[in-house]
Design a protein around this motif. Structure first.
Motif, short mmCIF file in Angstrom:
data_model
loop_
_atom_site.label_atom_id
_atom_site.label_comp_id
_atom_site.label_asym_id
_atom_site.label_seq_id
_atom_site.Cartn_x
_atom_site.Cartn_y
_atom_site.Cartn_z
N HIS A 258 -56.23 6.51 -38.01
CA HIS A 258 -54.84 6.62 -37.52
C HIS A 258 -54.07 8.13 -37.68
O HIS A 258 -53.25 8.60 -36.69
N ASP A 259 -54.63 8.95 -38.39
CA ASP A 259 -54.18 10.41 -38.42
C ASP A 259 -54.61 10.99 -37.03
O ASP A 259 -53.67 11.34 -36.32
N ALA A 260 -55.84 10.77 -36.58
CA ALA A 260 -56.07 11.36 -35.18
C ALA A 260 -55.34 10.63 -33.90
O ALA A 260 -54.97 11.38 -33.04
N LEU A 261 -55.09 9.30 -34.08
CA LEU A 261 -54.01 8.66 -33.19
C LEU A 261 -52.57 9.05 -32.88
O LEU A 261 -52.03 9.29 -32.19
N ALA A 262 -52.20 9.23 -34.53
CA ALA A 262 -50.81 10.02 -34.55
C ALA A 262 -50.79 11.25 -33.91
O ALA A 262 -49.80 11.60 -33.20
N ALA A 263 -51.70 11.89 -34.11
CA ALA A 263 -51.57 13.48 -33.41
C ALA A 263 -51.37 13.48 -31.98
O ALA A 263 -51.27 14.44 -31.54
N MET A 264 -51.96 12.34 -31.28
CA MET A 264 -51.85 12.28 -29.84
C MET A 264 -50.60 12.17 -29.38
O MET A 264 -50.33 12.63 -28.02
N HIS A 265 -49.47 11.86 -30.26
CA HIS A 265 -48.24 11.85 -29.81
C HIS A 265 -47.24 13.18 -30.22
O HIS A 265 -47.32 13.48 -31.13
N PRO A 266 -46.58 13.76 -29.24
CA PRO A 266 -45.71 14.74 -29.50
C PRO A 266 -44.76 14.47 -30.74
O PRO A 266 -44.47 15.53 -31.45
N VAL A 267 -44.57 13.21 -31.00
CA VAL A 267 -43.62 13.03 -32.17
C VAL A 267 -44.29 12.96 -33.49
O VAL A 267 -43.93 13.18 -34.72
N GLY A 268 -45.62 13.05 -33.42
CA GLY A 268 -46.63 13.17 -34.39
C GLY A 268 -46.80 11.98 -35.47
O GLY A 268 -47.18 12.04 -36.63
N ARG A 269 -46.65 10.85 -34.80
CA ARG A 269 -46.82 9.50 -35.77
C ARG A 269 -47.28 8.49 -34.60
O ARG A 269 -47.00 8.74 -33.34
N MET A 270 -47.62 7.44 -35.05
CA MET A 270 -48.18 6.36 -34.35
C MET A 270 -46.92 5.37 -34.13
O MET A 270 -46.00 5.51 -34.93
N GLY A 271 -46.95 4.56 -33.08
CA GLY A 271 -45.66 3.60 -32.76
C GLY A 271 -45.99 2.40 -33.77
O GLY A 271 -47.11 2.12 -34.03
N GLU A 272 -45.11 1.60 -34.12
CA GLU A 272 -44.95 0.24 -34.77
C GLU A 272 -44.87 -0.73 -33.71
O GLU A 272 -44.24 -0.79 -32.62
N ILE A 273 -45.25 -1.89 -34.28
CA ILE A 273 -45.20 -2.98 -33.38
C ILE A 273 -43.82 -3.46 -33.01
O ILE A 273 -43.64 -3.59 -31.77
N SER A 274 -43.07 -3.21 -34.02
CA SER A 274 -41.39 -3.41 -33.72
C SER A 274 -41.03 -2.46 -32.33
O SER A 274 -40.09 -2.76 -31.82
N ASP A 275 -41.46 -1.26 -32.36
CA ASP A 275 -41.18 -0.46 -31.07
C ASP A 275 -41.45 -1.11 -29.56
O ASP A 275 -40.65 -0.88 -28.92
#
Length: 238
Positions: free
Chosen positions: A192-209
């Motif tokens: 999760h940390d590595a995947l979050a780092a790929m986004h400019p916003v710095g977090r993973m998306g959620e299912i609700s998004d």
């Protein structure tokens, strides 16, 4: 069960968990009856949710799903092509089996069920198709070698625009949602940390998004041919 022939009906693939399960819940809240399908999926206690197990890559499965929707609920108004397979490997390491599995679900599955759904939608000149793709199509990343995802989901993005134009005057809209890395059961928590780092916003998306994006498109009748990126800025740059 008494069938309300005026109730709208959504068909959702890959519906057993994650984004697909979230979409089933969301469409029920919109008042739709739902046909939920996945390779393995339990029966629902909700009489307005028909669960059908099967391999979406099999043409017979696709025909069975749409036929069941029409028989049970009388119509098909929306198809969400959520089912997908993602295998990240260096290109030269892909096997023939990898190719068959990914193209079978992501392309062949899309082709058969979408063709059957469009045929059902044309009977009342109204419908909506949403394809779930991936932001990697527009944003290749050396940390995630994913040619088969780009080949197949990229094909879906192109098909989205082509179908939207072909059927625009027949009342059928076609859109796509292009997610970034989403917090679903398919991702091991250790990544999760590595995947979050790929986004400019710095977090993973959620299912609700992703669910909210699909619902937005569902309720936006003037939008067709749109590729809606829900990816924390991945497609915009780094």
């Amino acid at each position: 069960m008494n069938i309300d022939r005026q109730q709208k009906v959504a068909v959702i693939t890959g519906a057993s968990r994650g984004i697909g399960a979230g979409l089933v819940e969301a469409y029920r809240k919109l008042g739709y009856a739902v046909v939920a399908t996945a390779r393995s999926i339990p029966e629902s206690d909700d009489p307005a949710v028909l669960a059908i197990a099967g391999d979406i890559a099999d043409a017979a499965t696709a025909d069975r799903i749409i036929a069941a929707a029409v028989e049970q609920f009388g119509r098909v108004d929306t198809l969400v092509n959520n089912a997908g397979v993602f295998i990240a490997k260096p290109f030269a390491d892909y096997t023939d089996e990898d190719y068959a599995v990914v193209t079978g679900v992501n392309l062949t599955g899309f082709f058969h069920i979408t063709r059957a759904a469009v045929d059902a939608m044309l009977s009342h000149d109204r419908g909506h198709i949403v394809n779930i793709t991936t932001s990697l199509v527009d944003n290749a990343d050396s940390r995630v070698p994913s040619v088969l995802a780009s080949l197949t989901k990229g094909g879906l993005q192109s098909a989205t625009k082509s179908l939207a134009i072909e059927y625009a005057r027949r009342g059928i809209r076609v859109n796509a949602v292009s997610p970034g890395n989403i917090n679903t059961p398919m991702h091991d928590p250790s990544t999760h940390d590595a995947l979050a780092a790929m986004h400019p916003v710095g977090r993973m998306g959620e299912i609700s998004d992703i669910v909210d994006a699909v619902v937005f498109l569902e309720t936006a009748p003037f939008i067709t041919g749109e590729i809606l990126h829900v990816d924390g800025g991945m497609s915009a740059g780094h």
